[in-house]
Design a protein around this motif. Structure first.
Motif, PDB file in Angstrom:
ATOM      1  N   GLY A   1       1.093  -1.235   0.051  1.00 20.67           N
ATOM      2  CA  GLY A   1       0.095  -0.263   0.207  1.00 20.67           C
ATOM      3  C   GLY A   1       0.928   1.237   0.467  1.00 20.67           C
ATOM      4  O   GLY A   1      -0.163   2.232   0.190  1.00 20.67           O
ATOM      5  N   GLN A   2       2.293   1.458  -0.221  1.00 22.25           N
ATOM      6  CA  GLN A   2       2.838   2.618  -0.398  1.00 22.25           C
ATOM      7  C   GLN A   2       2.395   3.306  -1.859  1.00 22.25           C
ATOM      8  O   GLN A   2       2.616   3.012  -2.359  1.00 22.25           O
ATOM      9  CB  GLN A   2       4.255   2.600  -0.395  1.00 22.25           C
ATOM     10  CG  GLN A   2       5.077   3.664  -1.093  1.00 22.25           C
ATOM     11  CD  GLN A   2       5.806   4.104   0.595  1.00 22.25           C
ATOM     12  OE1 GLN A   2       5.707   3.907   1.836  1.00 22.25           O
ATOM     13  NE2 GLN A   2       6.109   4.969   0.957  1.00 22.25           N
ATOM     14  N   ILE A   3       2.098   4.270  -0.868  1.00 22.11           N
ATOM     15  CA  ILE A   3       1.872   5.673  -2.243  1.00 22.11           C
ATOM     16  C   ILE A   3       3.399   5.971  -2.439  1.00 22.11           C
ATOM     17  O   ILE A   3       3.588   6.648  -2.125  1.00 22.11           O
ATOM     18  CB  ILE A   3       0.871   6.170  -1.539  1.00 22.11           C
ATOM     19  CG1 ILE A   3      -0.932   5.787  -1.209  1.00 22.11           C
ATOM     20  CG2 ILE A   3       0.384   7.876  -3.336  1.00 22.11           C
ATOM     21  CD1 ILE A   3      -1.400   6.766  -0.827  1.00 22.11           C
ATOM     22  N   LEU A   4       3.888   6.022  -4.476  1.00 23.57           N
ATOM     23  CA  LEU A   4       4.759   6.379  -4.616  1.00 23.57           C
ATOM     24  C   LEU A   4       4.216   8.614  -4.635  1.00 23.57           C
ATOM     25  O   LEU A   4       3.337   8.656  -5.085  1.00 23.57           O
ATOM     26  CB  LEU A   4       4.974   6.142  -5.818  1.00 23.57           C
ATOM     27  CG  LEU A   4       5.654   4.766  -5.564  1.00 23.57           C
ATOM     28  CD1 LEU A   4       6.115   3.668  -7.024  1.00 23.57           C
ATOM     29  CD2 LEU A   4       6.864   4.883  -4.082  1.00 23.57           C
ATOM     30  N   PRO A   5       4.775   8.985  -4.905  1.00 21.01           N
ATOM     31  CA  PRO A   5       5.292  10.329  -5.079  1.00 21.01           C
ATOM     32  C   PRO A   5       4.991  10.497  -6.528  1.00 21.01           C
ATOM     33  O   PRO A   5       6.428  11.066  -7.640  1.00 21.01           O
ATOM     34  CB  PRO A   5       6.603  11.092  -4.481  1.00 21.01           C
ATOM     35  CG  PRO A   5       7.342   9.909  -4.445  1.00 21.01           C
ATOM     36  CD  PRO A   5       7.185   8.882  -3.922  1.00 21.01           C
ATOM     37  N   VAL A   6       3.765  10.387  -7.292  1.00 18.64           N
ATOM     38  CA  VAL A   6       3.532  10.402  -9.069  1.00 18.64           C
ATOM     39  C   VAL A   6       4.197  11.415  -9.401  1.00 18.64           C
ATOM     40  O   VAL A   6       4.900  11.461 -10.597  1.00 18.64           O
ATOM     41  CB  VAL A   6       2.739   9.700  -9.420  1.00 18.64           C
ATOM     42  CG1 VAL A   6       2.252   9.579 -11.236  1.00 18.64           C
ATOM     43  CG2 VAL A   6       2.851   8.181  -8.583  1.00 18.64           C
ATOM     44  N   GLN A   7       3.123  12.617  -8.878  1.00 17.95           N
ATOM     45  CA  GLN A   7       4.067  13.734  -9.300  1.00 17.95           C
ATOM     46  C   GLN A   7       5.172  13.405  -9.649  1.00 17.95           C
ATOM     47  O   GLN A   7       5.777  15.050 -10.909  1.00 17.95           O
ATOM     48  CB  GLN A   7       2.638  14.758  -8.726  1.00 17.95           C
ATOM     49  CG  GLN A   7       1.986  14.592  -9.472  1.00 17.95           C
ATOM     50  CD  GLN A   7       0.292  16.091  -8.119  1.00 17.95           C
ATOM     51  OE1 GLN A   7       1.150  15.938  -7.063  1.00 17.95           O
ATOM     52  NE2 GLN A   7      -0.689  16.032  -9.137  1.00 17.95           N
TER      53      GLN A   7
ATOM     54  N   CYS B   1       7.564  11.809 -12.030  1.00 15.91           N
ATOM     55  CA  CYS B   1       7.014  12.175 -13.387  1.00 15.91           C
ATOM     56  C   CYS B   1       7.150  13.607 -13.848  1.00 15.91           C
ATOM     57  O   CYS B   1       7.992  13.744 -15.360  1.00 15.91           O
ATOM     58  CB  CYS B   1       5.969  12.416 -14.048  1.00 15.91           C
ATOM     59  SG  CYS B   1       3.973  10.913 -13.724  1.00 15.91           S
ATOM     60  N   ALA B   2       7.677  14.617 -12.788  1.00 17.81           N
ATOM     61  CA  ALA B   2       8.418  15.817 -13.462  1.00 17.81           C
ATOM     62  C   ALA B   2       9.770  15.846 -13.079  1.00 17.81           C
ATOM     63  O   ALA B   2      10.099  16.667 -14.559  1.00 17.81           O
ATOM     64  CB  ALA B   2       7.877  16.929 -11.893  1.00 17.81           C
ATOM     65  N   MET B   3      10.205  14.855 -12.440  1.00 13.04           N
ATOM     66  CA  MET B   3      11.104  14.746 -12.482  1.00 13.04           C
ATOM     67  C   MET B   3      11.988  14.242 -14.046  1.00 13.04           C
ATOM     68  O   MET B   3      12.939  14.701 -14.717  1.00 13.04           O
ATOM     69  CB  MET B   3      12.255  13.514 -11.735  1.00 13.04           C
ATOM     70  CG  MET B   3      13.429  13.732 -11.627  1.00 13.04           C
ATOM     71  SD  MET B   3      14.007  12.141 -12.517  1.00 13.04           S
ATOM     72  CE  MET B   3      12.816  10.793 -12.252  1.00 13.04           C
TER      73      MET B   3
ATOM     74  N   GLY C   1       0.536  14.293 -14.538  1.00 11.38           N
ATOM     75  CA  GLY C   1       2.076  14.823 -15.268  1.00 11.38           C
ATOM     76  C   GLY C   1       2.539  13.596 -16.011  1.00 11.38           C
ATOM     77  O   GLY C   1       3.105  13.556 -16.429  1.00 11.38           O
ATOM     78  N   CYS C   2       1.400  11.964 -15.906  1.00 12.35           N
ATOM     79  CA  CYS C   2       1.979  11.016 -17.036  1.00 12.35           C
ATOM     80  C   CYS C   2       1.560  11.253 -18.668  1.00 12.35           C
ATOM     81  O   CYS C   2       1.181  11.809 -18.942  1.00 12.35           O
ATOM     82  CB  CYS C   2       1.595   9.785 -16.138  1.00 12.35           C
ATOM     83  SG  CYS C   2       0.247   9.621 -16.123  1.00 12.35           S
ATOM     84  N   ASP C   3       2.550  10.172 -18.797  1.00 15.83           N
ATOM     85  CA  ASP C   3       1.889  10.188 -20.587  1.00 15.83           C
ATOM     86  C   ASP C   3       0.994   8.691 -20.534  1.00 15.83           C
ATOM     87  O   ASP C   3      -0.012   9.020 -21.716  1.00 15.83           O
ATOM     88  CB  ASP C   3       3.250   9.629 -21.460  1.00 15.83           C
ATOM     89  CG  ASP C   3       3.812  11.124 -21.076  1.00 15.83           C
ATOM     90  OD1 ASP C   3       4.080  12.056 -21.800  1.00 15.83           O
ATOM     91  OD2 ASP C   3       5.480  10.704 -20.089  1.00 15.83           O
ATOM     92  N   TYR C   4       1.085   7.950 -19.656  1.00 15.12           N
ATOM     93  CA  TYR C   4       0.144   7.052 -20.171  1.00 15.12           C
ATOM     94  C   TYR C   4      -0.170   6.781 -18.806  1.00 15.12           C
ATOM     95  O   TYR C   4       0.572   6.371 -17.368  1.00 15.12           O
ATOM     96  CB  TYR C   4       0.891   5.526 -20.928  1.00 15.12           C
ATOM     97  CG  TYR C   4       1.249   5.888 -21.669  1.00 15.12           C
ATOM     98  CD1 TYR C   4       1.355   6.414 -22.921  1.00 15.12           C
ATOM     99  CD2 TYR C   4       2.903   6.527 -21.718  1.00 15.12           C
ATOM    100  CE1 TYR C   4       2.023   7.066 -23.913  1.00 15.12           C
ATOM    101  CE2 TYR C   4       4.109   6.619 -22.974  1.00 15.12           C
ATOM    102  CZ  TYR C   4       3.347   6.680 -24.086  1.00 15.12           C
ATOM    103  OH  TYR C   4       3.350   7.551 -25.119  1.00 15.12           O
ATOM    104  N   PHE C   5      -1.671   5.602 -18.864  1.00 15.37           N
ATOM    105  CA  PHE C   5      -1.984   5.215 -17.240  1.00 15.37           C
ATOM    106  C   PHE C   5      -2.809   4.042 -17.752  1.00 15.37           C
ATOM    107  O   PHE C   5      -3.944   4.359 -18.600  1.00 15.37           O
ATOM    108  CB  PHE C   5      -3.130   6.380 -16.432  1.00 15.37           C
ATOM    109  CG  PHE C   5      -3.511   6.348 -15.088  1.00 15.37           C
ATOM    110  CD1 PHE C   5      -2.326   7.214 -14.354  1.00 15.37           C
ATOM    111  CD2 PHE C   5      -4.754   5.560 -14.890  1.00 15.37           C
ATOM    112  CE1 PHE C   5      -3.243   6.687 -13.187  1.00 15.37           C
ATOM    113  CE2 PHE C   5      -5.750   5.273 -13.846  1.00 15.37           C
ATOM    114  CZ  PHE C   5      -4.620   5.880 -12.781  1.00 15.37           C
ATOM    115  N   GLY C   6      -2.791   3.131 -16.458  1.00 13.19           N
ATOM    116  CA  GLY C   6      -4.250   2.329 -17.218  1.00 13.19           C
ATOM    117  C   GLY C   6      -4.045   1.330 -15.284  1.00 13.19           C
ATOM    118  O   GLY C   6      -3.847   1.694 -14.412  1.00 13.19           O
TER     119      GLY C   6
END
Length: 430
Positions: free
Chosen positions: A217-223, A226-228, A255-260
């Motif tokens: 259940g770890q939430i990654l800092p996606v934003q 993706c910005a990096m 800020g991603c390009d693809y999401f599923g």
């Protein structure tokens, strides 16, 4: 005239999930509207602890009375209205399958596409409807024009189907698949971003990010990741199987390009439903996973050339969205996080107990991993079910060994009290 009336009724039923005549409006709307009105002065966090409010939501589900299902991270049950919708559409289909599938139900995909786009906060022309997150993400993984030597960065804690897809591309096409290894929980965004950034080379083309690690259940800092990546000209793929309809966000905001994602998890849509999102200016360059007569088209629908599929399942998604919107994304997120913290906080200080998940709201929501010293995850999980009829799932993957516990909006506090009692007793006996 009789046949004409039946036809009109059948066509109107098709539109019902997207109209005032929806099953949700017929069955649950008044109760939930009333519950929402009585709590409108409260914040989402305050509503999370209002058991009267959530009892209304719980009544919409048909869960087994003698089994406590705490493996909602695998697949969640649908509310009764979603089940009823699928059943009605299935009955209609079987009256004349090729007619009702292709001429009637198939016309419902566009309203559904728009409804999903509204929920995701994106353009409907970026949404393709499919069967699960694996299909959505495999479409991207196999659709990218990568050549030998191109690098892809993922982690050892990603979902196995995604790992195997990248390994197959590496074996087939000679790309370089690099896996980072994390010891979760981690409560430091920059540490996570830095580990990804340090793995980048001039040959890196893609970073694959799991929004919520399904094991613990770890939430990654996606934003931030993706910005990096974007600053370095690198594209990002986000596996949102466990985040969509749980966390309160819009897909473009990542800020991603693809999401599923899969829709049969926290959205509680029919089992076997999923969604693919591709940033509009990227659609043209992605090859469909299954053949299409215009594979280089800019039309997102080229990814829906599945042949015969379950139209009833697709159209049942609409009622699940109605149910989601009635609760509200933020209220749902806060409630499920509250349920996770409720049981964890009652056992975290016990001797022999190890919690493999952060309690910080930024780093976890629904899923928590737990282990007991001296017991394997299989022994622990089997005891929970055999003795207490609590259904969970045992995890043994890379550097993770625990039992994963995942409540949902229909989970009652008395169910979690039973879980806490079971954990106490199992730990004491060991």
């Amino acid at each position: 005239m009789t046949h004409r009336r039946q036809f009109i009724q059948q066509v109107s039923m098709l539109a019902s999930a997207f109209s005032a005549n929806s099953l949700f409006n017929q069955t649950h709307a008044s109760n939930i509207v009333s519950a929402n009105a009585s709590t409108k002065h409260l914040t989402a966090a305050q509503v999370a602890t209002d058991e009267d409010y959530w009892s209304v939501i719980q009544q919409a589900y048909t869960v087994h009375p003698s089994i406590i299902n705490l493996n909602n991270g695998g697949v969640s049950p649908s509310p009764r209205i979603v089940q009823d919708a699928v059943r009605r559409y299935n009955e209609l289909t079987n009256e004349a399958p090729s007619y009702y599938m292709w001429r009637i139900l198939d016309q419902g995909r566009e309203p559904l596409r728009q409804k999903l786009a509204d929920l995701a906060g994106c353009n409907a022309e970026e949404i393709a409807i499919n069967r699960n997150a694996t299909e959505a993400l495999n479409t991207i993984i196999y659709g990218l024009d990568l050549k030998a030597g191109d690098e892809v960065i993922g982690t050892k804690q990603d979902y196995p189907n995604m790992i195997q897809a990248w390994r197959q591309r590496a074996a087939r096409d000679g790309i370089v698949y690099k896996q980072l290894n994390f010891n979760f929980p981690i409560e430091n965004d920059q540490m996570i971003v830095d580990i990804f950034e340090q793995a980048i080379t001039p040959k890196t083309k893609i970073i694959h990010i799991t929004h919520i690690i399904n094991w613990v259940g770890q939430i990654l800092p996606v934003q931030k990741i993706c910005a990096m990546a974007r600053s370095k000209g690198i594209e990002t793929i986000v596996d949102g199987a466990h985040s969509f309809a749980l966390l309160d966000f819009t897909i473009p905001s990542l800020g991603c390009d693809y999401f599923g994602t899969s829709l049969h998890k926290f959205l509680s849509a029919p089992i076997g439903s999923g969604m693919l999102w591709i940033k509009q200016d990227k659609i043209e360059k992605i090859w469909p996973l299954l053949c299409n007569d215009k594979p280089n088209s800019k039309d997102i629908r080229k990814f829906e050339t599945l042949g015969t599929r379950s139209f009833p399942i697709e159209q049942g998604i609409g009622e699940a969205i109605n149910f989601q919107l009635a609760i509200g994304n933020k209220r749902k997120e806060e409630r499920i996080r509250y349920l996770k913290n409720y049981w964890v906080e009652k056992v975290i200080h016990l001797p022999k107990i190890n919690i493999h998940t952060s309690l910080n709201a930024r780093y976890s929501c629904a899923i928590a991993g737990i282990s007991i010293n001296g017991l394997t995850s299989a022994q622990f999980g089997n005891t929970l079910f055999d003795t207490y009829k609590i259904h969970t799932t045992g995890i043994v993957w890379e550097n993770i060994s625990c039992v994963r516990i995942t409540p949902h909006v229909y989970t009652r506090l008395q169910d979690l009290d039973r879980l806490v009692k079971a954990i106490h007793e199992i730990a004491e006996k060991k």
